[in-house]
Design a protein around this motif. Structure first.
Motif, PDB file in Angstrom:
ATOM      1  N   ASP A  26       0.872  -1.176   0.000  1.00 50.84           N
ATOM      2  CA  ASP A  26       0.000   0.000   0.000  1.00 50.84           C
ATOM      3  C   ASP A  26       0.911   1.230   0.000  1.00 50.84           C
ATOM      4  O   ASP A  26       2.114   1.118  -0.236  1.00 50.84           O
ATOM      5  CB  ASP A  26      -0.944  -0.030   1.216  1.00 50.84           C
ATOM      6  CG  ASP A  26      -2.278   0.631   0.916  1.00 50.84           C
ATOM      7  OD1 ASP A  26      -2.289   1.842   0.647  1.00 50.84           O
ATOM      8  OD2 ASP A  26      -3.310  -0.074   0.962  1.00 50.84           O
ATOM      9  N   ASP A  27       0.362   2.409   0.233  1.00 48.75           N
ATOM     10  CA  ASP A  27       1.213   3.603   0.268  1.00 48.75           C
ATOM     11  C   ASP A  27       2.147   3.573   1.470  1.00 48.75           C
ATOM     12  O   ASP A  27       3.197   4.206   1.467  1.00 48.75           O
ATOM     13  CB  ASP A  27       0.349   4.868   0.293  1.00 48.75           C
ATOM     14  CG  ASP A  27      -0.353   5.077  -1.036  1.00 48.75           C
ATOM     15  OD1 ASP A  27       0.319   5.474  -1.990  1.00 48.75           O
ATOM     16  OD2 ASP A  27      -1.559   4.793  -1.116  1.00 48.75           O
ATOM     17  N   ALA A  29       2.958   1.135   5.445  1.00 50.73           N
ATOM     18  CA  ALA A  29       2.611   0.024   6.332  1.00 50.73           C
ATOM     19  C   ALA A  29       1.785   0.562   7.501  1.00 50.73           C
ATOM     20  O   ALA A  29       1.888   1.734   7.857  1.00 50.73           O
ATOM     21  CB  ALA A  29       3.874  -0.642   6.846  1.00 50.73           C
ATOM     22  N   LEU A  30       0.969  -0.292   8.081  1.00 53.36           N
ATOM     23  CA  LEU A  30       0.239   0.034   9.310  1.00 53.36           C
ATOM     24  C   LEU A  30       0.691  -0.935  10.388  1.00 53.36           C
ATOM     25  O   LEU A  30       0.563  -2.150  10.232  1.00 53.36           O
ATOM     26  CB  LEU A  30      -1.272  -0.075   9.088  1.00 53.36           C
ATOM     27  CG  LEU A  30      -1.870   0.943   8.126  1.00 53.36           C
ATOM     28  CD1 LEU A  30      -3.343   0.617   7.852  1.00 53.36           C
ATOM     29  CD2 LEU A  30      -1.741   2.364   8.683  1.00 53.36           C
TER      30      LEU A  30
ATOM     31  N   ALA B  40       1.739   4.526  10.930  1.00 53.15           N
ATOM     32  CA  ALA B  40       1.868   4.416   9.475  1.00 53.15           C
ATOM     33  C   ALA B  40       3.309   4.742   9.106  1.00 53.15           C
ATOM     34  O   ALA B  40       3.841   5.759   9.552  1.00 53.15           O
ATOM     35  CB  ALA B  40       0.914   5.369   8.774  1.00 53.15           C
ATOM     36  N   ASP B  72       2.608  10.003   0.828  1.00 50.11           N
ATOM     37  CA  ASP B  72       2.228   8.608   1.124  1.00 50.11           C
ATOM     38  C   ASP B  72       1.456   8.525   2.439  1.00 50.11           C
ATOM     39  O   ASP B  72       0.476   7.778   2.544  1.00 50.11           O
ATOM     40  CB  ASP B  72       3.470   7.719   1.197  1.00 50.11           C
ATOM     41  CG  ASP B  72       3.967   7.307  -0.183  1.00 50.11           C
ATOM     42  OD1 ASP B  72       3.135   7.084  -1.080  1.00 50.11           O
ATOM     43  OD2 ASP B  72       5.197   7.203  -0.351  1.00 50.11           O
ATOM     44  N   ALA B  75      -1.997   9.712   1.823  1.00 52.81           N
ATOM     45  CA  ALA B  75      -2.808   8.706   1.133  1.00 52.81           C
ATOM     46  C   ALA B  75      -3.287   7.606   2.079  1.00 52.81           C
ATOM     47  O   ALA B  75      -4.205   6.855   1.754  1.00 52.81           O
ATOM     48  CB  ALA B  75      -2.017   8.099  -0.020  1.00 52.81           C
ATOM     49  N   MET B  76      -2.645   7.477   3.247  1.00 53.43           N
ATOM     50  CA  MET B  76      -3.108   6.519   4.269  1.00 53.43           C
ATOM     51  C   MET B  76      -4.077   7.188   5.252  1.00 53.43           C
ATOM     52  O   MET B  76      -4.600   6.527   6.147  1.00 53.43           O
ATOM     53  CB  MET B  76      -1.922   5.968   5.086  1.00 53.43           C
ATOM     54  CG  MET B  76      -0.815   5.304   4.306  1.00 53.43           C
ATOM     55  SD  MET B  76      -1.321   3.802   3.460  1.00 53.43           S
ATOM     56  CE  MET B  76      -1.711   2.694   4.844  1.00 53.43           C
ATOM     57  N   VAL B 135      -2.521   6.992  12.824  1.00 52.22           N
ATOM     58  CA  VAL B 135      -3.900   6.905  12.326  1.00 52.22           C
ATOM     59  C   VAL B 135      -4.685   5.977  13.259  1.00 52.22           C
ATOM     60  O   VAL B 135      -4.171   4.917  13.650  1.00 52.22           O
ATOM     61  CB  VAL B 135      -3.919   6.438  10.843  1.00 52.22           C
ATOM     62  CG1 VAL B 135      -3.265   5.078  10.662  1.00 52.22           C
ATOM     63  CG2 VAL B 135      -5.317   6.443  10.274  1.00 52.22           C
ATOM     64  N   ALA B 140      -7.641   4.037   8.746  1.00 51.48           N
ATOM     65  CA  ALA B 140      -6.662   4.261   7.672  1.00 51.48           C
ATOM     66  C   ALA B 140      -7.307   4.091   6.306  1.00 51.48           C
ATOM     67  O   ALA B 140      -8.193   3.258   6.118  1.00 51.48           O
ATOM     68  CB  ALA B 140      -5.503   3.281   7.825  1.00 51.48           C
ATOM     69  N   LEU B 141      -6.849   4.889   5.341  1.00 55.85           N
ATOM     70  CA  LEU B 141      -7.261   4.748   3.946  1.00 55.85           C
ATOM     71  C   LEU B 141      -6.338   3.732   3.296  1.00 55.85           C
ATOM     72  O   LEU B 141      -5.119   3.837   3.418  1.00 55.85           O
ATOM     73  CB  LEU B 141      -7.144   6.096   3.230  1.00 55.85           C
ATOM     74  CG  LEU B 141      -7.846   7.278   3.911  1.00 55.85           C
ATOM     75  CD1 LEU B 141      -7.584   8.562   3.119  1.00 55.85           C
ATOM     76  CD2 LEU B 141      -9.333   7.012   4.057  1.00 55.85           C
ATOM     77  N   ARG B 142      -6.921   2.774   2.617  1.00 52.16           N
ATOM     78  CA  ARG B 142      -6.124   1.735   1.985  1.00 52.16           C
ATOM     79  C   ARG B 142      -6.457   1.673   0.493  1.00 52.16           C
ATOM     80  O   ARG B 142      -7.308   2.393   0.007  1.00 52.16           O
ATOM     81  CB  ARG B 142      -6.416   0.383   2.657  1.00 52.16           C
ATOM     82  CG  ARG B 142      -6.137   0.404   4.150  1.00 52.16           C
ATOM     83  CD  ARG B 142      -6.728  -0.793   4.896  1.00 52.16           C
ATOM     84  NE  ARG B 142      -6.393  -2.070   4.288  1.00 52.16           N
ATOM     85  CZ  ARG B 142      -6.082  -3.166   4.993  1.00 52.16           C
ATOM     86  NH1 ARG B 142      -6.067  -3.129   6.332  1.00 52.16           N
ATOM     87  NH2 ARG B 142      -5.822  -4.298   4.380  1.00 52.16           N
ATOM     88  N   ARG B 143      -5.757   0.801  -0.227  1.00 55.75           N
ATOM     89  CA  ARG B 143      -6.026   0.678  -1.665  1.00 55.75           C
ATOM     90  C   ARG B 143      -7.119  -0.341  -1.965  1.00 55.75           C
ATOM     91  O   ARG B 143      -7.600  -0.404  -3.095  1.00 55.75           O
ATOM     92  CB  ARG B 143      -4.749   0.243  -2.387  1.00 55.75           C
ATOM     93  CG  ARG B 143      -3.628   1.250  -2.290  1.00 55.75           C
ATOM     94  CD  ARG B 143      -2.403   0.748  -3.038  1.00 55.75           C
ATOM     95  NE  ARG B 143      -1.325   1.735  -2.986  1.00 55.75           N
ATOM     96  CZ  ARG B 143      -0.103   1.545  -3.493  1.00 55.75           C
ATOM     97  NH1 ARG B 143       0.187   0.395  -4.095  1.00 55.75           N
ATOM     98  NH2 ARG B 143       0.808   2.489  -3.404  1.00 55.75           N
ATOM     99  N   CYS B 202      -7.800   4.981  -1.366  1.00 61.50           N
ATOM    100  CA  CYS B 202      -7.036   6.201  -1.658  1.00 61.50           C
ATOM    101  C   CYS B 202      -5.610   5.824  -2.052  1.00 61.50           C
ATOM    102  O   CYS B 202      -5.055   4.832  -1.564  1.00 61.50           O
ATOM    103  CB  CYS B 202      -7.016   7.108  -0.423  1.00 61.50           C
ATOM    104  SG  CYS B 202      -6.281   8.749  -0.694  1.00 61.50           S
ATOM    105  N   ILE B 203      -5.027   6.632  -2.939  1.00 57.41           N
ATOM    106  CA  ILE B 203      -3.621   6.481  -3.329  1.00 57.41           C
ATOM    107  C   ILE B 203      -3.115   7.857  -3.737  1.00 57.41           C
ATOM    108  O   ILE B 203      -3.923   8.717  -4.107  1.00 57.41           O
ATOM    109  CB  ILE B 203      -3.481   5.468  -4.507  1.00 57.41           C
ATOM    110  CG1 ILE B 203      -2.029   5.036  -4.698  1.00 57.41           C
ATOM    111  CG2 ILE B 203      -4.073   6.051  -5.792  1.00 57.41           C
ATOM    112  CD1 ILE B 203      -1.894   3.840  -5.652  1.00 57.41           C
TER     113      ILE B 203
END
Lengths: 310, 310
Positions: A26-27, A29-30, B40, B72, B75-76, B135, B140-143, B202-203
């Motif tokens: 992903d953009d 890591a979490l 993140a 980045d 985007a998360m 976050v 979190a926003l992921r892909r 999101c990216i």
């Protein structure tokens, strides 16, 4: 799309951990840090031709790039957990990446370290790693805690990696045992954690004992004296160099990634007990004194690097 | 000892934060993550001649290297907090370091980001940064969250940075407004956090809209359709290129660092409300559909990069 192929090759092989909520892909890591602990973070870069000979095997580059970062975490007394990797390659080279991963992931697996993200870019060969670990608040080993009267201790033996490098620079064959220390340093991760509550200050030896101990002295506002004859040497180093060169390599040679730490006298027996517990030689080599700088009587005055550090 | 001078120059100027227990100057940093939030982590490297023209001003290199990492985190949906920096320079160059710090630390100060450690090494000019943010778990926003029927939205305008790069590659003078987008991208940090609970995926657009939206589609198991005429363009881009070239730059040009995000229809009014709140254009440009890949009818079939992404 070569970058995505490389990332896919790496991603298949990483250590899994429960505290990695989202890893590579992903953009970012979490990650879930453990409650009540501090996060120790370190970042080191190795460049071809500067930090390793260009002909170094890819697996050794992968090992060493992670080892030098885990060594920094060890010097903080931290338990390694996660890392990110930025790999810069002249071209998409799957054979290099596979070899690199062999070394990198072998060491990561030994310490349960998850690779959670990073970057692959095009450019001259370079490896940059950020490593994350945990340490209870107040238990971290720092550079600024050395006190007058503390003993200075060293793990393992010194000078092996510098001995290999000296052979390489002279175009001579490297003794395998010395070369192994240069290519595959062992980060003293278990020792670092065992020294919590025992060592008053700690650093890993990347630039040479005198240079690195100078950092402890400066941060702690003290001086140090080193007994040159007390510095531990491997049999391989003793066989390969005469006593004068050997002493210089031990005192000033970098890349060994042993720990140098200071111990209040009352805690020295507990440190001595770690020798058997960890199967690792630990040697007192000097003491913290009033003043500044590191003094090492008996070292040849012209020894490489010596004049910089006192 | 040039490395230590460089580090001292950088250290004097960093943002201070209460959650940095120990910053630059030890084997690693010690950081206190906030309880109940995820960490993140992202890492990006920029190499001279690959990610920026070699003659780029040091301050712009510093800005951009941090911006792409903060992008980045944006985007998360993460709030930026800490970063580490590895700076590789051909030689110890204090003028370069001071300029680099001007740009790097200006952006860091805007977002309250503390530089907590890193490395300086010798080698071809390269900047590697690891950025850390927070976050709340689950926010979190992921892909991988895009669903059929979601709208695809874009922040800001697209194609400006690629337009500047096209001029540079042709040896033509760069329009200042376009060059500024290439050299000083604005990470959409506030937008990323505002999209928590609104965006389904999101990216950030680093490789071009079609390429980056393809990552969302792949991770989410869906396809997407883009309305080429809906893509927002700046006046500077409209003045500098004819419609056909402009559309290609908007759809496939990288380096804009706008966010591309998907929104369930019921949440689109709330996203629309962010335009005034953040003083930032947000534009619906397409929709998530069944299938795979990104379709963009009306884009010239020979447009650079287009064939890779459908």
């Amino acid at each position: 799309m070569a970058e995505f192929d490389l990332i896919a090759r790496i991603r298949q092989r990483v250590v899994l951990r429960d505290d990695v909520v989202l890893g590579i892909g992903d953009d970012g890591a979490l990650l879930a840090p453990p409650p009540g602990q501090l996060l120790a973070v370190t970042m080191d870069t190795l460049n071809a031709g500067v930090h390793f000979p260009p002909e170094t095997a890819p697996a050794d580059i992968g090992w060493k790039a992670l080892a030098v970062n885990l060594s920094d975490l060890a010097a903080m007394g931290a338990e390694p957990a996660w890392c990110t990797l930025s790999l810069t390659l002249p071209r998409a080279d799957t054979a290099f990446v596979d070899g690199f991963c062999d070394g990198f992931l072998a060491l990561a697996a030994q310490h349960g370290v998850a690779l959670v993200g990073g970057d692959t870019t095009r450019g001259p060969l370079s490896v940059s790693i950020t490593a994350h670990g945990f340490v209870p608040a107040g238990a971290a080993l720092r550079r600024d805690g050395a006190r007058i009267g503390d003993e200075v201790w060293i793990s393992g033996t010194l000078g092996d990696a510098a001995g290999a490098l000296r052979h390489w620079q002279a175009g001579a064959p490297m003794t395998p045992a010395l070369r192994d220390r240069l290519d595959r340093p062992t980060p003293r991760v278990a020792l670092g954690q065992a020294l919590r509550g025992l060592a008053s200050a700690c650093i890993d030896i990347s630039d040479g004992l005198l240079a690195d101990l100078t950092h402890i002295c400066r941060a702690s506002g003290v001086g140090a004296e080193i007994d040159i004859d007390a510095l531990p040497a491997s049999d391989a180093l003793r066989s390969a160099f005469d006593a004068d060169v050997r002493r210089t390599l031990q005192a000033t040679g970098g890349d060994d990634y042993e720990l140098c730490f200071t111990v209040p006298p009352a805690k020295c027996p507990a440190v001595q007990a770690l020798v058997a517990q960890l199967s690792l030689p630990l040697t007192p080599v000097g003491r913290i004194v009033p003043g500044t700088g590191v003094h090492c009587p008996g070292l040849s005055p012209g020894a490489s690097g010596y004049q910089h550090f006192v």
